[in-house]
Every structure is written in structure tokens, then in C-alpha cells.
Design a protein around this motif. Structure first.
Motif, PDB file in Angstrom:
ATOM      1  N   HIS A  52       0.423  -1.313  -0.049  1.00  0.00           N
ATOM      2  CA  HIS A  52       0.137   0.292  -0.068  1.00  0.00           C
ATOM      3  C   HIS A  52       0.960   1.453  -0.245  1.00  0.00           C
ATOM      4  CE1 HIS A  52       0.307  -0.684   4.569  1.00  0.00           C
ATOM      5  NE2 HIS A  52       0.742   0.470   4.579  1.00  0.00           N
ATOM      6  N   ARG A  53       2.502   1.364  -0.306  1.00  0.00           N
ATOM      7  CA  ARG A  53       2.926   2.276   0.013  1.00  0.00           C
ATOM      8  C   ARG A  53       3.475   2.016  -1.070  1.00  0.00           C
ATOM      9  NH1 ARG A  53       0.110   4.464   2.590  1.00  0.00           N
ATOM     10  NH2 ARG A  53       0.668   5.586   4.500  1.00  0.00           N
ATOM     11  N   GLY A  54       3.306   1.426  -2.468  1.00  0.00           N
ATOM     12  CA  GLY A  54       4.163   1.198  -3.721  1.00  0.00           C
ATOM     13  C   GLY A  54       4.825  -0.195  -3.780  1.00  0.00           C
ATOM     14  N   GLY A  55       5.189  -0.764  -2.798  1.00  0.00           N
ATOM     15  CA  GLY A  55       6.453  -1.721  -3.124  1.00  0.00           C
ATOM     16  C   GLY A  55       4.982  -3.319  -3.906  1.00  0.00           C
ATOM     17  N   PRO A  56       6.431  -4.494  -3.773  1.00  0.00           N
ATOM     18  CA  PRO A  56       5.048  -5.407  -4.015  1.00  0.00           C
ATOM     19  C   PRO A  56       3.934  -6.067  -3.586  1.00  0.00           C
ATOM     20  CG  PRO A  56       7.095  -6.020  -3.178  1.00  0.00           C
ATOM     21  CD  PRO A  56       7.313  -4.670  -2.737  1.00  0.00           C
ATOM     22  N   LEU A  57       3.501  -7.329  -4.046  1.00  0.00           N
ATOM     23  CA  LEU A  57       2.423  -7.811  -3.598  1.00  0.00           C
ATOM     24  C   LEU A  57       3.547  -8.921  -2.662  1.00  0.00           C
ATOM     25  CD1 LEU A  57      -0.776  -8.639  -3.024  1.00  0.00           C
ATOM     26  CD2 LEU A  57      -1.034 -10.002  -4.931  1.00  0.00           C
ATOM     27  N   PHE A  58       3.917  -9.353  -3.578  1.00  0.00           N
ATOM     28  CA  PHE A  58       5.133 -10.718  -2.986  1.00  0.00           C
ATOM     29  C   PHE A  58       5.858 -10.178  -2.130  1.00  0.00           C
ATOM     30  CE2 PHE A  58       1.888 -12.161  -5.794  1.00  0.00           C
ATOM     31  CZ  PHE A  58       1.094 -13.269  -5.063  1.00  0.00           C
ATOM     32  N   ALA A  59       6.641 -10.378  -0.835  1.00  0.00           N
ATOM     33  CA  ALA A  59       7.681 -10.088  -0.943  1.00  0.00           C
ATOM     34  C   ALA A  59       8.591 -10.338  -1.960  1.00  0.00           C
ATOM     35  CB  ALA A  59       8.107 -10.631   0.862  1.00  0.00           C
ATOM     36  N   GLY A  60       9.506  -9.065  -1.725  1.00  0.00           N
ATOM     37  CA  GLY A  60      10.313  -9.055  -3.089  1.00  0.00           C
ATOM     38  C   GLY A  60      10.425  -9.730  -4.135  1.00  0.00           C
ATOM     39  N   LYS A  61       9.410 -10.294  -4.975  1.00  0.00           N
ATOM     40  CA  LYS A  61       9.051  -9.878  -6.174  1.00  0.00           C
ATOM     41  C   LYS A  61       8.109  -8.863  -7.128  1.00  0.00           C
ATOM     42  CE  LYS A  61      10.149 -14.060  -5.367  1.00  0.00           C
ATOM     43  NZ  LYS A  61      11.381 -15.084  -6.070  1.00  0.00           N
ATOM     44  N   VAL A  62       8.663  -8.580  -8.156  1.00  0.00           N
ATOM     45  CA  VAL A  62       7.929  -7.314  -8.503  1.00  0.00           C
ATOM     46  C   VAL A  62       8.791  -7.462 -10.221  1.00  0.00           C
ATOM     47  CG1 VAL A  62       8.844  -5.261  -9.706  1.00  0.00           C
ATOM     48  CG2 VAL A  62       8.966  -5.736  -7.012  1.00  0.00           C
ATOM     49  N   GLY A  63       7.852  -7.772 -10.710  1.00  0.00           N
ATOM     50  CA  GLY A  63       7.883  -8.493 -12.416  1.00  0.00           C
ATOM     51  C   GLY A  63       8.584  -7.382 -13.172  1.00  0.00           C
ATOM     52  N   ARG A  64       9.000  -7.956 -14.292  1.00  0.00           N
ATOM     53  CA  ARG A  64      10.034  -6.902 -15.744  1.00  0.00           C
ATOM     54  C   ARG A  64       8.231  -6.448 -16.097  1.00  0.00           C
ATOM     55  NH1 ARG A  64      12.062 -12.049 -16.326  1.00  0.00           N
ATOM     56  NH2 ARG A  64      11.422 -12.048 -18.330  1.00  0.00           N
TER      57      ARG A  64
END
Length: 367
Positions: free
Chosen positions: A134-146
Motif C-alpha cells: 500500500h506504499r508502492g511495494g510488491p504484492l509478494f515480498a521481494g517479487k517485482v515483475g519485469r
């Protein structure tokens, strides 16, 4: 309330490096979606960028194919086409300008199966993996897609005027077919492929539709926007029949630039809903849950070439950014469900948990 991270074992093997489709050994996928509307300024580029942001924060890989000669998606993703002089004409000594990086025009002109892979540029939106969702981070910890983009620029419009019927298959071949027998098509390497299309019913829009399995309509919650809905559905029907693309399926319609307190817009929504109930209605399209709010923070994000979610950390813009993000995320989940994405249910459940109860909009209950 923060979301409980999914155990590493629960994620498909290799998810961080490849699409979920390939992680599940699914190589033939209908994941290409053309965002369409005959009216200009309807919000196709806006929704494309919002969906790219949401899907990346879901930990999924999304490719944006910019087929609008204005190149606004390319610019919003930080990959405006840069031209350099590579020669001059024999007559008149006029400069010949060439893109410094491959664009969608080069992909089309190459006329080679699977060549779209060679034109993809990776977007760096600088997500902070340590921030909560809710502050702009990933939904799953440490997992941001390309996020990848195949950019576009004005030369596409000039070239399109010379296309013949067979040319309209070139983008489909470049994107949907592997470069070698038994290989993997470019689109299967991404969880979702979004094609941003120009307004009107030009050959560029038809080429986009020919490369897509699905169409998602988007328009403004305004009179002219509403009037363009049946015209766009007629365009889709024409592509199915005249251009032999029966597989093109209209997923739904998303309303953009909606103002909750506008009596005029509420009346228009009621009018569309009533018209859809009429037998033989030209408005036969499902209206998706969630209407993208009309806030200036959307323009701010595009001008800054930054994701909308980056403004969730700004005290001045946090509230409007939150509302827009939640709608975009809700639309992204509906999109995942519509294309049968293997992780749609998992993402949906995690998303509903990720937003603290006191910050949730009604769309979280509706989706």
C-alpha cells in the motif's frame, strides 16, 4: 494489515526469471490484449501504463507494444524514440533520421517470425522492494515483475499508408510465432502483453487486433466517449469478418476519467446500463468493475515517466494515488481472470489482504 508473503515453494519454479505460463510449461497462450477505442483521448495509454504498474507489482511480467504513432506509452515508460542522422538524401541533401534503438516499425518491416524479442527494451521504474504494497511495494515480498516495451514513433503512421492486406499479419507473426521450430514465441515469455492502439479504425488498429486474441475497450465517462462504444464494437466485428480474425474476443469495457460526484456522468452510466438491457443493443459489452478516477496525479506520473504507485509515498498525492491504484489493480485482476492466468486467484486473494481495511475502496469487495 500487511499481506503474508507466499512461501517460496508456493511460487512456480523459476517465476522470477520467466513468465508463469512457461513456469507451468504452457507455451501456447492467449495473453495478448489490444486496448481499443475509436475516439481519441479515451484513456488507452493511461490504462496501459496503469495496468503495467499493477501487474509488475503483482510480480508478473508485462510487455507493452506501443502501436500508437504518437508514442505516448513509450514516453510514459521512459523510452521515447530518439532519432539520429545516419545519412542524407541524394537529392536535396536532406538528413536521413534513424532510431537509435529498434522500434515496432522495425519489427513489422523485418517480417520475421519471433523477431519481436529483439526489439524489447526493459523499463526501470525503480520499485522499492522494502516498501509494503500500500506504499508502492510488491504484492509478494521481494517479487517485482519485469516491464518491457517495444516503442513507437511517428514514422509508423507514414509507413502504414503503404500496407497491403498481407502486411497486416506481420506483427502477429513477429509476436506470436517462435523464431525457430519448437522454440518459444515472444508473447509466451510474458504474463500479459498489452498493445496500445491509436484512435480511429486505421490499418494500424487492424494490425494490432490481428496480433491480439483479446480486446479491452476503454473510454471516457463523457457523452462523446459513450457514443464511440458501438462504433468500436462495429470495428471489432469488421475485423472478425472482413479480416478473418474470428478469434478476437472483446473482454469488456473500462471507464476512464470518472468523477463520482458528477451527476452528468452518473446519468451516462445509467443510460449505458439501460441500453445494454435492450434487445439488439449496440452496447453489448460487459462493463468491468471499477472506474478510473479523474485525478491530476495520473498526469503527474506520466509527466514524471514514473509509475502511479510511486505517488503512494507522497503525502500530498497519496490519497488520489491510492484510489487510482486500487481501481487499476482491480482491473488488472479482472484481466488475469479473463485470460485464464494460472495465478489469478492467488493474486486476487493476496491483493484483498494487502490493503489495510481502513484504506480499501468498494472495488476490493466487488472484484
Amino acid at each position: 494489515m500487511s499481506v503474508t508473503p507466499v512461501p517460496e515453494a508456493a511460487l512456480p519454479e523459476g517465476h522470477a526469471d520467466t513468465s508463469t505460463w512457461l513456469a507451468h510449461d504452457i507455451k501456447s497462450v492467449a495473453n495478448v490484449v489490444a486496448l481499443m477505442m475509436r475516439k481519441g483521448g479515451a484513456g488507452k495509454t493511461t490504462l496501459t501504463l496503469l495496468l503495467a504498474d499493477a501487474l509488475a507489482r503483482f510480480g508478473l511480467h508485462v510487455l507493452v507494444v506501443d502501436l500508437d504513432p504518437q508514442g505516448n506509452s513509450s514516453i510514459g515508460l521512459g523510452h521515447k524514440v530518439v532519432l539520429e542522422q545516419t545519412g542524407e538524401t541524394k537529392l536535396g541533401k536532406k538528413p536521413i533520421m534513424t532510431p537509435t534503438e529498434p522500434t515496432v516499425l522495425e519489427v513489422i518491416e523485418a517480417d520475421t517470425e519471433g523477431v519481436a524479442d529483439d526489439a524489447i527494451q526493459i523499463v526501470d521504474w525503480g520499485y522499492d522492494l522494502d516498501e509494503p504494497f500500500h506504499r508502492g511495494g510488491p504484492l509478494f515480498a521481494g517479487k517485482v515483475g519485469r516491464i518491457g516495451v517495444i516503442p513507437s514513433y511517428r514514422a509508423l503512421e507514414v509507413t502504414a499508408a503503404t500496407w497491403r492486406p498481407n502486411d497486416l499479419e506481420k506483427l502477429a507473426n513477429a509476436l506470436l510465432l517462435p523464431s525457430e521450430k519448437g522454440g518459444i514465441a515472444p508473447n509466451a515469455k510474458w504474463d500479459v502483453v498489452l498493445i496500445d492502439t491509436p484512435p480511429g479504425g486505421s490499418l494500424i488498429s487492424i494490425m494490432a487486433a490481428k496480433a491480439a486474441y483479446r480486446a479491452l475497450l476503454v473510454t471516457q465517462a463523457q457523452r462523446f466517449g459513450v457514443e464511440a462504444i458501438p462504433e468500436t464494437l462495429l470495428l471489432v466485428d469488421d475485423i472478425r469478418e472482413s479480416y478473418k480474425h474470428d478469434e478476437l474476443d472483446v473482454l469488456g469495457l473500462v471507464f476512464n476519467e470518472y468523477t463520482e460526484r458528477s451527476q452528468t456522468q452518473r446519468h451516462l452510466m445509467a443510460e449505458v446500463n439501460a441500453e445494454q438491457q435492450r434487445e439488439g443493443s449496440p452496447y453489448e459489452v460487459d462493463v468491468w468493475k471499477g472506474r478510473v478516477p479523474n485525478y491530476t496525479v495520473v498526469d503527474k506520473s506520466q509527466n514524471a515517466e514514473a509509475p502511479l504507485s510511486a505517488f503512494l509515498t507522497s503525502s500530498a498525492d497519496r490519497e488520489p494515488a491510492r484510489k487510482v491504484c486500487q481501481v487499476a489493480e482491480g482491473v488488472a485482476i479482472q484481466l488475469l481472470e479473463a485470460i485464464g492466468h494460472p495465478r489469478a486467484g492467488e493474486v486476487k486473494q493476496a491483493w484483498k489482504q494487502a490493503w489495510p481495511a481502513d484504506l480499501r475502496m468498494p472495488i476490493i469487495r466487488e472484484v
